[in-house]
Motif scaffolding. Sequence first.
Motif, PDB file in Angstrom:
ATOM      1  N   PRO A 112       4.586  -6.382 -12.718  1.00 36.75           N
ATOM      2  CA  PRO A 112       4.929  -6.109 -11.316  1.00 36.75           C
ATOM      3  C   PRO A 112       3.718  -5.984 -10.411  1.00 36.75           C
ATOM      4  CG  PRO A 112       6.382  -4.883 -12.753  1.00 36.75           C
ATOM      5  CD  PRO A 112       5.350  -5.525 -13.639  1.00 36.75           C
ATOM      6  N   ASP A 113       2.678  -5.282 -10.854  1.00 41.62           N
ATOM      7  CA  ASP A 113       1.501  -5.101  -9.996  1.00 41.62           C
ATOM      8  C   ASP A 113       0.817  -6.434  -9.703  1.00 41.62           C
ATOM      9  OD1 ASP A 113       1.891  -2.415  -9.740  1.00 41.62           O
ATOM     10  OD2 ASP A 113       0.405  -1.829 -11.245  1.00 41.62           O
ATOM     11  N   ALA A 114       0.688  -7.273 -10.735  1.00 38.93           N
ATOM     12  CA  ALA A 114       0.053  -8.574 -10.531  1.00 38.93           C
ATOM     13  C   ALA A 114       0.898  -9.451  -9.614  1.00 38.93           C
ATOM     14  CB  ALA A 114      -0.157  -9.259 -11.878  1.00 38.93           C
ATOM     15  N   ALA A 115       2.216  -9.356  -9.767  1.00 37.29           N
ATOM     16  CA  ALA A 115       3.105 -10.148  -8.919  1.00 37.29           C
ATOM     17  C   ALA A 115       3.039  -9.706  -7.470  1.00 37.29           C
ATOM     18  CB  ALA A 115       4.543 -10.039  -9.440  1.00 37.29           C
ATOM     19  N   ILE A 116       2.968  -8.387  -7.233  1.00 37.04           N
ATOM     20  CA  ILE A 116       2.869  -7.874  -5.861  1.00 37.04           C
ATOM     21  C   ILE A 116       1.634  -8.451  -5.180  1.00 37.04           C
ATOM     22  CG2 ILE A 116       2.386  -5.792  -4.504  1.00 37.04           C
ATOM     23  CD1 ILE A 116       4.277  -4.283  -6.437  1.00 37.04           C
ATOM     24  N   ALA A 117       0.493  -8.430  -5.884  1.00 39.47           N
ATOM     25  CA  ALA A 117      -0.747  -8.927  -5.287  1.00 39.47           C
ATOM     26  C   ALA A 117      -0.643 -10.431  -4.999  1.00 39.47           C
ATOM     27  CB  ALA A 117      -1.919  -8.644  -6.224  1.00 39.47           C
ATOM     28  N   ARG A 118      -0.128 -11.209  -5.973  1.00 41.76           N
ATOM     29  CA  ARG A 118      -0.081 -12.662  -5.793  1.00 41.76           C
ATOM     30  C   ARG A 118       0.957 -13.054  -4.745  1.00 41.76           C
ATOM     31  NH1 ARG A 118       0.490 -16.641 -10.877  1.00 41.76           N
ATOM     32  NH2 ARG A 118      -1.380 -15.451 -11.482  1.00 41.76           N
ATOM     33  N   MET A 119       2.135 -12.410  -4.778  1.00 40.46           N
ATOM     34  CA  MET A 119       3.178 -12.743  -3.804  1.00 40.46           C
ATOM     35  C   MET A 119       2.739 -12.383  -2.389  1.00 40.46           C
ATOM     36  SD  MET A 119       6.654 -11.588  -5.746  1.00 40.46           S
ATOM     37  CE  MET A 119       7.588 -12.747  -6.756  1.00 40.46           C
ATOM     38  N   GLY A 120       2.060 -11.253  -2.246  1.00 40.66           N
ATOM     39  CA  GLY A 120       1.570 -10.859  -0.930  1.00 40.66           C
ATOM     40  C   GLY A 120       0.591 -11.874  -0.381  1.00 40.66           C
ATOM     41  N   ALA A 121      -0.304 -12.329  -1.258  1.00 35.96           N
ATOM     42  CA  ALA A 121      -1.288 -13.329  -0.834  1.00 35.96           C
ATOM     43  C   ALA A 121      -0.608 -14.649  -0.485  1.00 35.96           C
ATOM     44  CB  ALA A 121      -2.320 -13.531  -1.947  1.00 35.96           C
ATOM     45  N   ASP A 122       0.372 -15.045  -1.290  1.00 33.78           N
ATOM     46  CA  ASP A 122       1.073 -16.309  -1.017  1.00 33.78           C
ATOM     47  C   ASP A 122       1.858 -16.233   0.290  1.00 33.78           C
ATOM     48  OD1 ASP A 122       0.051 -17.273  -3.350  1.00 33.78           O
ATOM     49  OD2 ASP A 122       1.913 -17.128  -4.506  1.00 33.78           O
ATOM     50  N   PRO A 175      20.253   0.758 -12.376  1.00 30.69           N
ATOM     51  CA  PRO A 175      19.144  -0.174 -12.126  1.00 30.69           C
ATOM     52  C   PRO A 175      17.919   0.177 -12.960  1.00 30.69           C
ATOM     53  CG  PRO A 175      19.284   1.422 -10.352  1.00 30.69           C
ATOM     54  CD  PRO A 175      20.475   1.678 -11.237  1.00 30.69           C
ATOM     55  N   PHE A 176      17.085  -0.813 -13.212  1.00 33.34           N
ATOM     56  CA  PHE A 176      15.792  -0.599 -13.851  1.00 33.34           C
ATOM     57  C   PHE A 176      14.750  -0.575 -12.735  1.00 33.34           C
ATOM     58  CE2 PHE A 176      11.880  -2.476 -15.713  1.00 33.34           C
ATOM     59  CZ  PHE A 176      11.585  -1.440 -16.598  1.00 33.34           C
ATOM     60  N   GLU A 177      14.220   0.634 -12.446  1.00 33.41           N
ATOM     61  CA  GLU A 177      13.383   0.803 -11.251  1.00 33.41           C
ATOM     62  C   GLU A 177      11.898   0.928 -11.550  1.00 33.41           C
ATOM     63  OE1 GLU A 177      15.536   3.023  -7.885  1.00 33.41           O
ATOM     64  OE2 GLU A 177      16.247   4.054  -9.687  1.00 33.41           O
ATOM     65  N   GLU A 178      11.511   0.923 -12.830  1.00 37.07           N
ATOM     66  CA  GLU A 178      10.091   1.088 -13.155  1.00 37.07           C
ATOM     67  C   GLU A 178       9.295  -0.132 -12.709  1.00 37.07           C
ATOM     68  OE1 GLU A 178       9.085   2.276 -17.125  1.00 37.07           O
ATOM     69  OE2 GLU A 178      11.001   3.315 -17.393  1.00 37.07           O
ATOM     70  N   ASN A 179       8.028   0.113 -12.389  1.00 38.98           N
ATOM     71  CA  ASN A 179       7.157  -1.028 -12.079  1.00 38.98           C
ATOM     72  C   ASN A 179       5.900  -1.024 -12.941  1.00 38.98           C
ATOM     73  OD1 ASN A 179       5.791   1.099 -10.958  1.00 38.98           O
ATOM     74  ND2 ASN A 179       5.278   0.039  -9.047  1.00 38.98           N
ATOM     75  N   GLU A 180       5.880  -0.177 -13.962  1.00 41.52           N
ATOM     76  CA  GLU A 180       4.709  -0.118 -14.836  1.00 41.52           C
ATOM     77  C   GLU A 180       5.021  -0.664 -16.227  1.00 41.52           C
ATOM     78  OE1 GLU A 180       3.481   3.924 -14.831  1.00 41.52           O
ATOM     79  OE2 GLU A 180       2.831   3.916 -12.741  1.00 41.52           O
TER      80      GLU A 180
END
Length: 834
Positions: A403-413, A383-388
Amino acid sequence: MAEYNPQSIEAKWQKRWEDARVFESEAEPAKKKYYVLEMLPYPSGTLHMGHMRNYTIGDVVARVKRMRGFNVMHPMGWDAFGLPAENAAIKNQTHPREWTNKNIAEFQRTLRRFGFSYDWRREISTCEPEYYKWNQWFFLRMLEKGIAYKKKSRVNWCPKCCTVLANEQVVNGGYCWRHEDTLVEVREIEQWFLKTTAYSDQLLDDLKQLEGGWPERVITMQRNWIGKSQGAKVKFAVADVPGLDPIEIFTTRIDTIYGASAMILAPNHPYVAKLLDGSPVKHHADAMLARLKKTSTKAEDIATAEKEGFFTGRHTINPFNGEKLPIWVGNFVLMEYGTGAIMAVPAHDGRDFEFCRKYGLPVRVVIQPDGVAPLDGATMEAPFEENENGKLVNSGAYNGLTPDAAIARMGADAAAKSFGKLETIFRLRDWGISRQRYWGTPIPVIYCEKDGLVPVPEKDLPVELPPNPNLTGQGESPLATTPEFVNTSCPKCGGPARRETDTMDTFVDSSWYFYRYCDPHNANAAFDPAKVAYWFPIDQYIGGITHAILHLLYSRFWCKVMRDIGLVKHDEPISRLFTQGMVLKGGTAMSKSKGNVVGAYEMAEKYGADTGRLYTLFAAPPEKDLEWSEESIEGAWRFLNRVFRLVDKHAGAIRGAGESKCEAASLNEKEKTLLRKAHQTLSRVTSDFETRWHFNSAIALVMELTNEIYAAEPLENNIRAEIRKEVLELLTLMLAPMTPHLSEELWEMLGHSEGLWKSAWPAINEDFARDDEVEIPVQVSGKVRGRLKIAAGATEEAVVELAQADAAIAAHLTGKRIVKKIYVPDRLLNLVVA
């Protein structure tokens, strides 16, 4: 000439110290304090030299600090409750108290034989009612605050101990920490917990206060054990079973949710039974649960086990894209961690990848790493496990995000659409303190049919252990089969009631014992807060790395609870922690079970306690493991004999000499050489004691000084009596923290009527400690081009002149211009050229 007889010398000075009450101390706000202690021992069997190393290190620190003018508290006590005493009692048909107290007496005899500077008035034993009364008092305060509570829970059960084990007590892939040949089982029973999770953030954040004072390794171990995870909770609707609420998962990687191939539940997740109701595959869940009952509940053990699971025949809906996902049950998902349900994203998680490959579930890439060929889920081998590093793909509106931007936006959504939210969870679990054995603190709770659970009134504490239990090591708690203990009356209604028959985990005893040392005989409180305020926090705590999580984490938790109920004002109980290395013999740690111990008392009787102390300090740096060597212990013995003979030879002639007040200019070369060596040794030994704890190098320096003194023989030729006396006194004072008995004897031989224990650490005469000449490196534009011997304290101008006159250095200056001179006096010269 007298002979060195350590047995008689050590007995003589131990009696004098005791008679003079040398090591007793009280809280005196006007004095600067120093609280040093070693982790209290469990009194089992006899002490060996592996134990003595720990206590010797602590004693050296205590003695140096006393000589430095500190008001030192250095106590000792006994971690006296526990399973070994109960098991030994069963085996030997005796009472645990008798077995324990016999061992305590033997331990104390050995510690006294080594002359450790303990304030024995402060001695505590955790199995005495006057101590464990306060365990019960603390429990009642925690019960009032909701920190202590009871619930049914899956627990680790040792069939040999016949009791519950904390997760931290399950070792080596699922075995009991006390019985390493016994596989731990998992049972579901009601037990008492302390809500350590209420302090998760504080326990983690306050590790910052310990940086620089605690070993980084211990801080890292605690940080990992607390295990803060920032992620999101997301609700997945159940597709095939009408009326079921959504299943909630916790994930630290909501950014990968479009790559989910399945939902996987823990075998004991409450939805498993509902999903499988009437299903032909229900027997799979039952079989898996049966297997889990025989394995550890520790996450790291389950993570390394082979992944197993089965499809429930049911499905759930991914709330982000509406995709129908199969619901599986897997043995590697724990109900105790997160929510007991996970989304499996095999392309980006190692355990999911292993599981999904095994069962043929699809692998979908949703994060592509930057700068490489696109990953293919069908062919990828890991697997590719990096998030940076990477961007989202195959993720709808979130494609192209990091990944970091997606985490913030998905959490808000998710929050906006009410099917999820960003959240933080911890790996740390609440502390299960119930134990089904006799030899521990009774839990002060009563059960009444009318009034339910009733705390024992404070006036009725302590709830004492019954004196004649029926100890068999089998079945339920011995207290449960002791009617005179169990049967009581309800404090509320007066009707018939039953006592709680579980006892407390013995780590309760050791979580706060060092506070009791401050006020050990207080019958009205656990301690006087004013006394604790003076002595705390602990300035130096010494013990093994094996306690990094259990004892040290629980102690930090206990301190915070005491702070919150107003007993203390500090956040952390221990400022500095030192973890010593082990003493090995034959390559393995000394252990009675391995038959490789060197008995401490027997060693002291043969060579003397000072010899044993010196050897354990000299053979290796204190943080490193030490391999026992009989030849080396004899070397330590010979050295102390040599020092004794040296002082004995000259004591008569110099006993009446006055204090040395000689100026350097009045000394002849032989006197100057010897005094310089003595004060240079003192300077370096002081540094070793105060800043680095390099006791082994300090001893090497003292040995070197001893050799120099012997080389200067005959001392009476051209060395005045007062100079000889000063040098031999310095030698004696430097040895005092490490070999205190011999040093006291030498001090008396040198003509002092008062004990050395009243002496301060000697002052360094910087005029003598300073070298007449020093050697420094000379750099040309940052590169070392030569070395110069210069007069100590030489000016920059003089050193530059010498450098320019040196052929090797001058060769790198020819044809060049010096644009800058950097001179660190007596250390370095750097000539920057252009």
